[in-house]
Design an enzyme around this catalytic site. Structure first.
Site, PDB file in Angstrom:
ATOM      1  N   SER A 255       5.415 -22.806  51.367  1.00 41.66           N
ATOM      2  CA  SER A 255       5.191 -22.803  49.922  1.00 41.66           C
ATOM      3  C   SER A 255       3.917 -23.578  49.628  1.00 41.66           C
ATOM      4  CB  SER A 255       6.406 -23.387  49.188  1.00 41.66           C
ATOM      5  OG  SER A 255       6.254 -23.269  47.783  1.00 41.66           O
ATOM      6  N   THR A 256       3.983 -24.622  48.814  1.00 42.31           N
ATOM      7  CA  THR A 256       2.794 -25.382  48.448  1.00 42.31           C
ATOM      8  C   THR A 256       2.101 -25.944  49.687  1.00 42.31           C
ATOM      9  OG1 THR A 256       3.883 -26.003  46.382  1.00 42.31           O
ATOM     10  CG2 THR A 256       1.936 -27.269  47.028  1.00 42.31           C
TER      11      THR A 256
ATOM     12  N   MET B 163       7.314 -27.293  48.307  1.00 42.27           N
ATOM     13  CA  MET B 163       8.210 -27.969  47.379  1.00 42.27           C
ATOM     14  C   MET B 163       9.618 -27.395  47.492  1.00 42.27           C
ATOM     15  SD  MET B 163       5.794 -27.904  43.962  1.00 42.27           S
ATOM     16  CE  MET B 163       7.240 -28.144  42.905  1.00 42.27           C
TER      17      MET B 163
ATOM     18  N   HIS C 160       5.485 -18.535  49.243  1.00 43.93           N
ATOM     19  CA  HIS C 160       5.696 -18.478  47.796  1.00 43.93           C
ATOM     20  C   HIS C 160       4.354 -18.279  47.103  1.00 43.93           C
ATOM     21  CE1 HIS C 160       9.475 -21.176  48.440  1.00 43.93           C
ATOM     22  NE2 HIS C 160       9.700 -19.916  48.760  1.00 43.93           N
TER      23      HIS C 160
ATOM     24  N   ASP D  51      13.914 -24.379  49.636  1.00 46.24           N
ATOM     25  CA  ASP D  51      14.008 -23.014  50.138  1.00 46.24           C
ATOM     26  C   ASP D  51      13.795 -22.978  51.650  1.00 46.24           C
ATOM     27  OD1 ASP D  51      14.291 -20.227  50.044  1.00 46.24           O
ATOM     28  OD2 ASP D  51      12.120 -19.939  49.926  1.00 46.24           O
TER      29      ASP D  51
END
Length: 352
Positions: free
Chosen positions: A163-164, A284, A189, A287
């Site tokens: 993600s991030t 973050m 993401h 998930d």
């Protein structure tokens, strides 16, 4: 602690939309607005914000050039706000490589859910450790087994969730894979319409063929499949007859995301079982934690990025804390470990 935010956008309307969204969060204070990079430069000096939101397409100065100046002269976490066009997607990906913390699509054109996450991303950005990333980050740097002749896949399949910070992390990992790497499926993401540009970017930087996943496409060695924005990606088929393929669907968000790393990892636990290898990278939230745990329970090898190399030690931490991570590694060693672990050829022998 209140996070102080400067909003930079040439559109007064968009500045108003962003401000209205952020004012709903009592932990965020809007300290100023700017309509172009020159106004923003003065505001940054005067207001010293904790986080900046920055429009990708800015007048008077290219947004990427301005971001580079911020990162070099006054490092500050930046969230990019981008239109969902191919040009906007390419610029946003470059911004993430330069050092932007994350991105959100403009709500008039994009996914409202993604824009609603802006406040959470801003608060996470305020806590991050900034790293300047070169514009040409990810130029292919060979792993210990770069040439296809030194590598033969051992029949396992790889699933990666991020993600991030994942743009940088995935470039670092996948650019070290050999051209005939194990079949690899990726969830990053990212807003819809960005993932195709991201897959194209990876394809230019990496030896394997990288594409945005399509429903029903066969899963093959030497290929990396990136989940499209706003669609879950699963491994489908059976290992016995080798008829494995990508399955896409628009089911409910899982762990707040679509695509979801949990969905991908759970499908690997169901289909690949002990012949899967799961990797959870910076990001973050939680998930991927439960899905990676399911993979490990079936005998799959599981790897988590360590805290020191993570832009956000959220997803890897959540997975580690529930025992889903079999091995924690720094980002720069993950690719080498995967390549060596999945190589059916023994290429390193210590002298007697």
């Amino acid at each position: 602690m209140t996070v102080r935010v400067l909003i930079v956008d040439d559109s007064a309307t968009m500045r108003g939309v962003i401000a209205a969204s952020l004012r709903r969060d009592p932990e965020i204070e809007i300290v100023g607005e700017a309509g172009d990079p020159y106004e923003a430069r003065s505001a940054i000096k005067e207001l010293n914000p904790d986080v900046i939101t920055l429009d990708v397409e800015m007048p008077n100065m290219n947004g990427l050039d301005f971001l580079e100046k911020i990162m070099r002269l006054r490092p500050t976490p930046v969230i990019m706000v981008s239109s969902l066009t191919s040009e906007g997607a390419r610029a946003t990906l470059q911004a993430l490589e330069i050092g932007a913390f994350d991105c959100v699509p403009k709500p008039a054109l994009g996914d409202r859910h993604e824009f609603d996450l802006l406040g959470e991303k801003i608060k996470a950005a305020a806590k991050t450790r900034l790293r300047m990333r070169p514009r040409e980050a990810g130029a292919a740097r060979p792993a210990s087994v770069t040439q296809s002749g030194n590598f033969r896949p051992d029949g396992r399949l790889i699933a990666i969730g991020a993600s991030t910070g994942g743009v940088e992390a995935l470039i670092e990992v996948l650019s070290r894979f050999p051209a005939n790497c194990p079949p690899t499926m990726v969830v990053q993401h990212m807003p819809p319409a960005f993932t195709r540009s991201f897959a194209d970017r990876l394809n230019r930087l990496c030896a394997p063929t990288v594409t945005e996943a399509q429903n029903g496409i066969a899963v093959q060695p030497g290929h990396v499949y990136v989940a499209p924005g706003d669609a879950h990606l699963e491994l489908a088929g059976t290992m016995n007859n080798g008829r494995l393929h990508c399955r896409l669907h628009d089911g409910e968000r899982v762990s707040g995301h679509r695509p979801s790393a949990d969905v991908l990892f759970t499908s690997f636990a169901r289909v690949a079982r002990g012949r899967g290898l799961g990797v959870i990278l910076t990001g973050m939230g939680r998930d991927g934690a439960e899905g990676l745990a399911a993979m490990r329970e079936t005998g799959a090898e599981t790897i988590g990025q360590d805290e020191g190399s993570s832009i956000v030690y959220g997803m890897p931490k959540a997975a580690f804390e529930i025992g889903a991570v079999g091995r924690q590694l720094p980002l720069t060693t993950i690719a080498d470990h995967i390549v060596k672990s999945t190589n059916a050829i023994s290429i390193t022998r210590e002298p007697n």
